[in-house]
Design an enzyme around this catalytic site. Structure first.
Site, short mmCIF file in Angstrom:
data_model
loop_
_atom_site.label_atom_id
_atom_site.label_comp_id
_atom_site.label_asym_id
_atom_site.label_seq_id
_atom_site.Cartn_x
_atom_site.Cartn_y
_atom_site.Cartn_z
CG HIS A 50 -1.75 -0.97 1.59
ND1 HIS A 50 -1.39 -2.04 2.36
CD2 HIS A 50 -3.06 -1.14 1.31
CE1 HIS A 50 -2.43 -2.84 2.53
NE2 HIS A 50 -3.46 -2.33 1.90
CG ASP A 101 1.84 -0.76 3.58
OD1 ASP A 101 1.14 -0.45 4.55
OD2 ASP A 101 1.44 -1.51 2.66
C1 XUL Z 1 -7.58 -6.33 4.65
C2 XUL Z 1 -6.78 -6.81 3.52
C3 XUL Z 1 -5.92 -5.80 2.85
C4 XUL Z 1 -5.89 -5.93 1.36
C5 XUL Z 1 -5.17 -4.83 0.65
O1 XUL Z 1 -8.28 -7.31 5.31
O2 XUL Z 1 -6.81 -7.97 3.19
O3 XUL Z 1 -4.64 -5.90 3.36
O4 XUL Z 1 -5.31 -7.15 0.99
O5 XUL Z 1 -5.66 -3.59 0.97
#
Ligand code: XUL
Ligand code: CO
Length: 431
Positions: free
Chosen positions: A99, A102
């Site tokens: 993300h 992060d």
């Molecule tokens: C949340 C989840 C996230 C997604 C990406 O439960 O799985 O980490 O994979 O945003």
């Protein structure tokens, strides 16, 4: 170079009898199964958020981990990247996922946040060159900051929609720059807590328009990866719009996007939706929407998305069976959306959590391949539907004609065994 993983050499395959904790027992990346190496079948990916950004907090307490890269400067962000690529190299994983949040601290304005993202993703590009590790997918964190508390694209405030548009544009640009294989949208807070303050119809419409804009922009910049939606039924919001695969399919159909977007299916999310992982995979495959997987497991008693590393070969086997049956991954992969327990403090814990999970997945995939290649399960399943081979015309008919036939031929169906336990015994033969 950091010295975080100092003394831990890259892991090698030593076979099922090894007692070396720091070796693979089942994952030999070069082993060929059904015409493809395990490396190419499994396409393992490590997540930035759980393994490098998460600090070990829970609702009752804060940070338990001590990492030299915890801090809010760009120097910390680069140190984190150095350590991340060291882990990828130790594990020999071909992919990773992030993300935006992060990777680097947000700035004081949107533009500063975007520029910092560009700066750190340039750095990741260099690390990719040096190591050969590639990006499985990028995504935007549009759920942690308080601006997103009532959703991103589904927010009642149009300014939040604007901010979401700018955020996804930046993340897509940088995912493309890094040669990302996919771009993921998990509807973080796209849902609601109470209908009393929610215009459900409007919010769903906003989400649909948003996704259309994302698809259009991806095409415009020539992004040749796959756009993936990641379904989840609840947590953080009580009602999430992307409940499960079938719900997302309805949503995609509604906005004419079923040919444009596929799905990233997570084990723990499937369980929260009251399904099994293999159900969700089979459903997506049957709709032509199987894209990628987030591999983890939930605690079956807690009802939370506990994001634990997978450790159950029979469970994982059934998941890979559906994936192999559908032809295997193309742009997708096995992304470990899994985190350590908060008492697992050591660098060794981070390495071995992934190594064990890679072995579990390899063992599961190999068992699945044995079952698929043998073909007995498929033969028995086909046998159950065999009468449809000669009765296919029923589906082209109409109720009146069919009713007349029942009376004319005195049709009186005889129930037949579903043979579930026999099939369960059969599955265990391949483990
Ligand atoms: C949340 C989840 C996230 C997604 C990406 O439960 O799985 O980490 O994979 O945003
Ligand atoms: Co996930």
């Amino acid at each position: 170079m950091t010295d975080f993983f100092k003394g831990i050499a890259p892991l090698r395959y030593e076979g099922p009898d090894t007692t070396n904790e720091f070796a693979f027992r089942h994952y030999d990346p070069d082993e060929v199964v059904m015409g493809r190496t395990l490396r190419d079948h499994l396409r393992f990916s490590v997540t930035w958020w759980h393994s490098f950004a998460w600090e070990g907090g829970d609702p009752f307490g804060g940070r338990t981990f001590e990492r030299p890269w915890f801090g809010d400067t760009m120097d910390h962000a680069r140190l984190k990247a150095d350590a991340a690529f060291e882990l990828f190299t130790i594990l020999g994983v071909p992919f990773y996922a992030w993300h935006d949040l992060d990777l680097r601290p947000e700035g004081a304005t949107f533009s500063e946040s975007r520029d910092r993202l560009t700066e750190i993703t340039d750095y990741l590009g260099q690390k990719q060159e040096e190591t050969g590790v590639r990006l499985l997918w990028g995504t935007a964190n549009m759920f942690s900051h308080r601006r997103w508390m009532a959703g991103s694209a589904t927010n009642p405030d149009p300014e939040v929609f604007l901010y979401a548009a700018a955020t996804v544009k930046a993340c897509l640009d940088d995912t493309k720059k890094l040669g990302g294989q996919n771009y993921v949208l998990w509807g973080g807070r796209e849902g609601y807590e109470t209908l009393l303050n929610t215009d459900l119809k409007r919010e769903r419409q906003q989400a649909g328009r948003f996704l259309c804009m994302v698809v259009d922009y991806a095409k415009k910049i020539g992004f040749d990866g796959t756009i993936l939606i990641e379904p989840k039924p609840q947590e953080p919001t009580k009602h999430q719009y992307d409940f499960d695969v079938a719900t997302v399919y309805g949503f995609l159909k509604d906005f004419g996007l079923e040919g444009e977007v596929k799905m990233n299916i997570e084990q723990g999310h499937a369980i929260l939706a009251g399904h099994s992982f293999e159900h969700e995979l089979a459903m997506a495959a049957s709709l032509g929407l199987l894209g990628s997987i987030d591999m983890n497991r939930n605690d079956y008693q807690s009802g939370w998305d506990t994001d634990q590393f997978p450790n159950n070969v029979p469970e994982v086997m059934l998941a890979y069976y559906e994936i192999l049956k559908a032809g295997g991954f193309t742009t997708g992969g096995t992304n470990f959306d899994a985190k350590l327990r908060r008492q697992s403090l050591d660098p060794e814990d981070l390495v071995l959590a992934h190594a064990g999970a890679m072995d579990v997945c390899a063992a599961g995939l190999k068992a699945a391949a044995r079952m698929l290649e043998d073909g007995e399960l498929e033969r028995r399943r086909a046998e159950r539907y065999a009468d449809w081979e000669r009765e296919g015309a029923i589906l082209e008919s109409d109720l009146e004609t069919l009713a007349a036939r029942v009376v004319r031929e005195g049709i009186d169906p005889r129930p037949r065994s579903g043979r579930q336990e026999r099939l369960e015994n059969l599955v265990n033969r391949y483990l």
